[in-house]
Design an enzyme around this catalytic site. Structure first.
Site, PDB file in Angstrom:
ATOM      1  N   LYS A   1       0.838  -1.215   0.000  1.00  0.00           N
ATOM      2  CA  LYS A   1       0.000   0.000   0.000  1.00  0.00           C
ATOM      3  C   LYS A   1       0.869   1.259   0.000  1.00  0.00           C
ATOM      4  O   LYS A   1       0.621   2.196  -0.762  1.00  0.00           O
ATOM      5  CB  LYS A   1      -0.930  -0.013   1.227  1.00  0.00           C
ATOM      6  CG  LYS A   1      -2.041  -1.049   1.099  1.00  0.00           C
ATOM      7  CD  LYS A   1      -2.770  -1.318   2.409  1.00  0.00           C
ATOM      8  CE  LYS A   1      -3.771  -2.468   2.209  1.00  0.00           C
ATOM      9  NZ  LYS A   1      -4.454  -2.872   3.448  1.00  0.00           N
TER      10      LYS A   1
ATOM     11  N   GLN B   1      -4.546  -1.065   9.731  1.00  0.00           N
ATOM     12  CA  GLN B   1      -4.460  -2.434   9.200  1.00  0.00           C
ATOM     13  C   GLN B   1      -4.964  -3.443  10.235  1.00  0.00           C
ATOM     14  O   GLN B   1      -4.520  -3.445  11.383  1.00  0.00           O
ATOM     15  CB  GLN B   1      -3.008  -2.731   8.821  1.00  0.00           C
ATOM     16  CG  GLN B   1      -2.802  -4.072   8.156  1.00  0.00           C
ATOM     17  CD  GLN B   1      -3.415  -4.155   6.759  1.00  0.00           C
ATOM     18  OE1 GLN B   1      -3.367  -3.215   5.975  1.00  0.00           O
ATOM     19  NE2 GLN B   1      -4.018  -5.293   6.456  1.00  0.00           N
TER      20      GLN B   1
ATOM     21  N   ASP C   1     -10.920   2.752   4.057  1.00  0.00           N
ATOM     22  CA  ASP C   1     -11.279   1.327   4.066  1.00  0.00           C
ATOM     23  C   ASP C   1     -12.802   1.147   4.010  1.00  0.00           C
ATOM     24  O   ASP C   1     -13.279   0.035   3.778  1.00  0.00           O
ATOM     25  CB  ASP C   1     -10.740   0.653   5.341  1.00  0.00           C
ATOM     26  CG  ASP C   1      -9.583  -0.297   5.053  1.00  0.00           C
ATOM     27  OD1 ASP C   1      -9.398  -0.656   3.865  1.00  0.00           O
ATOM     28  OD2 ASP C   1      -8.882  -0.681   6.003  1.00  0.00           O
TER      29      ASP C   1
END
Ligand code: NDP
Length: 305
Positions: A50, A94, A117
């Site tokens: 990412k 994460q 997200d």
């Protein structure tokens, strides 16, 4: 019938190129902060990819790595700091987080405008109400694979196996928004094959290697395999892969201890389906591309263009 494989690579590359071109024309650099807690090896790989892609597309990237024993309040205060920073447009924490960090509270603290997200209840609610929202990257990537491969969604019967907040539920909502007729299956579904066989579009997001077999797939269906599982047993691998593919997979198991397998048995799927997304090389590649797009969209919405 031998299914046509739907490769995620050209589609992911196209999306990233579109994002890079738009970023170059903005006059500012969208910023993405990724927070990682602990030493989960898969998370380290995902975050690395990412961060690298963010920079490659001309955006600003920050990687905040906290030790495995970081406190809940410590993680929370990092999120609050990132919420307050004007140069940060996207915040991603994460998962999975260590036990002492209460993930739901952390995700709910992220400013919904920076929630790239798409896990904040505000964005989940907006998606389910059919309004513009930041939507979870993996299911958004599935929609892109279908659309950019020229496959019709409207009016089709889409069956989603899996109802997690990360994949199954948002997947079903996005398919509904695209005017599919949607059925959601899960571990308590009775006679799963009878339902999945009816699918024009079958999405597997289960977390069990090779779980969807030929008997689950109707002739000519489009089968999208979201699963990512490690398989280290060579006998099991031989049930999953054709003679052409198997030697490569055995070599991978011998070299690094495992091979990547989806939630669908690929050998059986290609005999029944018309289109099939392989693992690796299918949906997985779209997730980071969609994260990049979400970061760009968040930046434009926050900064007025
Ligand atoms: P979860 O474990 O959170 O959810 C799995 C779902 O599958 C649950 O809803 C569960 O039902 C259902 N399920 C389990 N067993 C059965 C069964 N026997 N029959 C029918 N349904 C069943 O997994 P995720 O949604 O997070 O992930 C799913 C897969 O997608 C995994 O392989 C994961 O690695 C992969 N993934 C890939 C990503 C990517 O490509 N970048 C990103 C995220 C995930 P119930 O709710 O009843 O327990």
């Amino acid at each position: 019938m031998t299914a046509q494989l739907l490769s995620g690579k050209p589609i992911a590359e196209a999306i990233k190129a579109e994002v890079a071109a738009e970023v170059a024309s903005l006059g500012y650099r969208p910023g993405l902060a990724v927070v990682r807690v602990g030493e989960d090896p898969a998370s380290a790989v995902y975050v690395g990819s990412k961060v690298k892609t963010t920079e490659e597309l001309g955006m600003h990237s920050e990687h905040i790595h906290l030790p495995a024993d970081a406190s809940h309040d410590g993680v929370l205060s990092i999120v609050k700091e990132l919420n307050a920073r004007d140069d940060i447009d996207g915040i991603l924490v994460q998962l999975p987080l260590p036990e002492q960090v209460r993930d739901r509270e952390i995700l709910e603290e992220i400013d919904p405008a920076k929630d790239v997200d798409g896990f904040h209840p505000m964005n989940v609610g907006r998606l389910s109400q059919g309004y513009d929202a930041l939507v979870p990257c993996t299911p958004a990537g599935v929609i892109q694979i279908l659309k950019r491969s020229g496959l019709e969604i409207a009016g089709r019967h889409a069956v989603v196996v899996g109802r997690s907040n990360i994949v199954g539920k948002p997947m079903a909502m996005l398919l509904l928004q695209e005017n599919a007729t949607v059925t959601i299956c899960h571990s308590r579904t009775r006679d799963l094959p009878a339902i999945t066989q009816q699918a024009d579009i079958l999405i597997a997001a289960i977390g069990r290697p090779g779980f969807i077999r030929g008997e689950h797939i109707g002739d000519g269906a489009t089968v999208v395999d979201v699963g990512i599982n490690n398989v280290s047993d060579q006998d099991f691998a031989s049930e999953l892969f054709s003679e052409g593919e198997l030697p490569k997979r055995i070599a991978a198991i011998e070299k690094r201890g495992f091979t990547l397998v989806g939630d669908v048995n690929p050998k059986e799927a290609v005999e029944r389906a018309a289109y099939f997304t392989p693992v690796p090389g299918g949906v997985g590649l779209l997730t980071v591309a969609m994260l990049m797009r979400n970061t760009l969209e968040a930046a434009k919405a926050r900064r007025g263009r």
